[in-house]
Design a protein around this motif. Structure first.
Motif, short mmCIF file in Angstrom:
data_model
loop_
_atom_site.label_atom_id
_atom_site.label_comp_id
_atom_site.label_asym_id
_atom_site.label_seq_id
_atom_site.Cartn_x
_atom_site.Cartn_y
_atom_site.Cartn_z
N GLU A 70 0.67 -1.04 -0.04
CA GLU A 70 -0.01 0.09 0.17
C GLU A 70 0.70 1.50 0.05
OE1 GLU A 70 -3.27 0.17 -0.38
OE2 GLU A 70 -3.23 -2.07 -0.56
N GLN A 71 2.06 1.19 0.90
CA GLN A 71 2.78 2.32 0.73
C GLN A 71 3.52 2.57 -0.52
OE1 GLN A 71 6.00 2.08 3.60
NE2 GLN A 71 6.73 4.00 3.34
N TYR A 72 4.01 1.31 -1.11
CA TYR A 72 4.63 1.60 -2.38
C TYR A 72 3.66 1.98 -3.49
CZ TYR A 72 5.91 -0.21 -7.10
OH TYR A 72 6.25 -0.50 -8.23
N ARG A 73 2.43 1.69 -3.48
CA ARG A 73 1.23 2.21 -4.31
C ARG A 73 0.93 3.50 -4.07
NH1 ARG A 73 -3.06 -2.73 -4.12
NH2 ARG A 73 -1.85 -4.19 -5.54
N ALA A 74 0.89 4.18 -2.73
CA ALA A 74 0.77 5.41 -2.58
C ALA A 74 1.92 6.40 -3.09
CB ALA A 74 0.63 5.61 -0.94
N GLN A 75 3.19 5.86 -2.86
CA GLN A 75 4.53 6.68 -3.38
C GLN A 75 4.36 6.51 -4.82
OE1 GLN A 75 7.53 4.29 -1.50
NE2 GLN A 75 7.54 5.51 0.49
N LEU A 76 4.02 5.24 -5.65
CA LEU A 76 4.09 5.49 -7.02
C LEU A 76 2.83 6.19 -7.41
CD1 LEU A 76 4.68 4.12 -9.57
CD2 LEU A 76 3.25 2.31 -9.15
N ALA A 77 1.76 6.30 -6.77
CA ALA A 77 0.77 7.62 -7.20
C ALA A 77 1.28 8.77 -6.99
CB ALA A 77 -0.64 7.01 -6.33
N GLU A 78 2.01 8.95 -5.78
CA GLU A 78 2.51 10.28 -5.65
C GLU A 78 3.41 10.80 -6.63
OE1 GLU A 78 5.22 12.44 -1.94
OE2 GLU A 78 3.52 11.06 -1.41
N ALA A 79 4.51 9.69 -6.97
CA ALA A 79 5.65 10.17 -7.80
C ALA A 79 4.83 10.64 -9.19
CB ALA A 79 6.35 8.85 -7.84
N ARG A 80 3.79 9.68 -9.62
CA ARG A 80 3.03 9.92 -11.04
C ARG A 80 2.58 11.25 -10.76
NH1 ARG A 80 0.08 3.97 -11.84
NH2 ARG A 80 2.20 3.11 -12.54
N GLU A 81 1.95 11.59 -9.77
CA GLU A 81 1.32 13.00 -9.73
C GLU A 81 2.47 14.03 -9.71
OE1 GLU A 81 -0.88 15.52 -6.17
OE2 GLU A 81 -1.50 13.52 -6.45
N GLU A 82 3.52 13.94 -9.04
CA GLU A 82 4.58 14.61 -9.14
C GLU A 82 5.25 14.62 -10.39
OE1 GLU A 82 9.13 15.45 -6.92
OE2 GLU A 82 7.36 14.11 -6.03
N ALA A 83 5.46 13.57 -11.06
CA ALA A 83 5.92 13.72 -12.38
C ALA A 83 4.82 14.57 -13.36
CB ALA A 83 6.19 12.36 -13.03
N ALA A 84 3.62 14.26 -13.25
CA ALA A 84 2.67 15.08 -14.03
C ALA A 84 2.94 16.41 -13.69
CB ALA A 84 1.26 14.64 -13.74
#
Length: 189
Positions: A70-84
């Motif tokens: 879950e933490q990985y998924r949250a970080q991945l979503a955050e990273a995708r949002e930051e990349a966007a």
């Protein structure tokens, strides 16, 4: 009866052997109950605890793995949002740079055009001045030939040239306003 007694004695052990057998059985039972059974119980208990501990550890590890996932998924979503956001910021910055470059290019182009127009106006004025001087000289020579007198006097020549140029300016202004030019010989006759 002896046969019976002999047969009976083969089938029924003597009482002394039964008592010794019972005492031996009681000793073995006592040793088994006192020492062997508790040891088996300890081994079974340790085995059960190991199995239960392993299951608990597996459950804990599974819960930790789920939390990590879950933490990985949250970080991945955050990273995708930051990349966007970074991508959008880069696009906006690129667009702003393009706008600035276009504005600078337009300013430079306008400055170059203005300088060119100034140079053209200056050159036009120089050419008009040169042409006026040449036309004045030609007009004085021609007028001197037509009139038959010499217009060598500067005052006369200056007045004649000024009148001639004024007539040319008047004709060009009249020609532009009326749609055609009037020939020089027909203007004041």
């Amino acid at each position: 009866m002896n046969i019976l007694a002999a047969e009976q004695s083969v089938l029924v052990p003597p009482v002394g052997e039964i008592i010794i057998g019972l005492i031996a059985f009681a000793i073995v039972l006592f040793v088994v109950v006192k020492f062997v059974a508790p040891r088996f119980e300890q081994v079974f208990q340790a085995r059960r605890e190991a199995i239960e501990g392993g299951i608990e550890r597996a459950e804990v590890m599974q819960a930790e793995a789920k939390a990590a996932l879950e933490q990985y998924r949250a970080q991945l979503a955050e990273a995708r949002e930051e990349a966007a956001q970074i991508r959008d910021a880069a696009r906006a910055e690129g667009q702003q740079i393009l706008e600035e470059l276009r504005a600078q290019a337009q300013e430079e182009s306008a400055r170059i055009v203005a300088r060119g127009e100034e140079q053209l106006a200056t050159q036009r004025q120089q050419i008009v001045q040169e042409l006026r001087g040449q036309i004045g000289t030609l007009a004085v020579d021609l007028a001197g030939r037509v009139v038959g007198e010499s217009l060598a006097d500067d005052a006369r020549r200056s007045g004649t040239v000024d009148r001639f140029l004024a007539e040319l300016d008047g004709m060009s202004a009249a020609g532009n306003g009326q749609g055609g030019a009037v020939p020089a010989g027909e203007s004041n006759r």
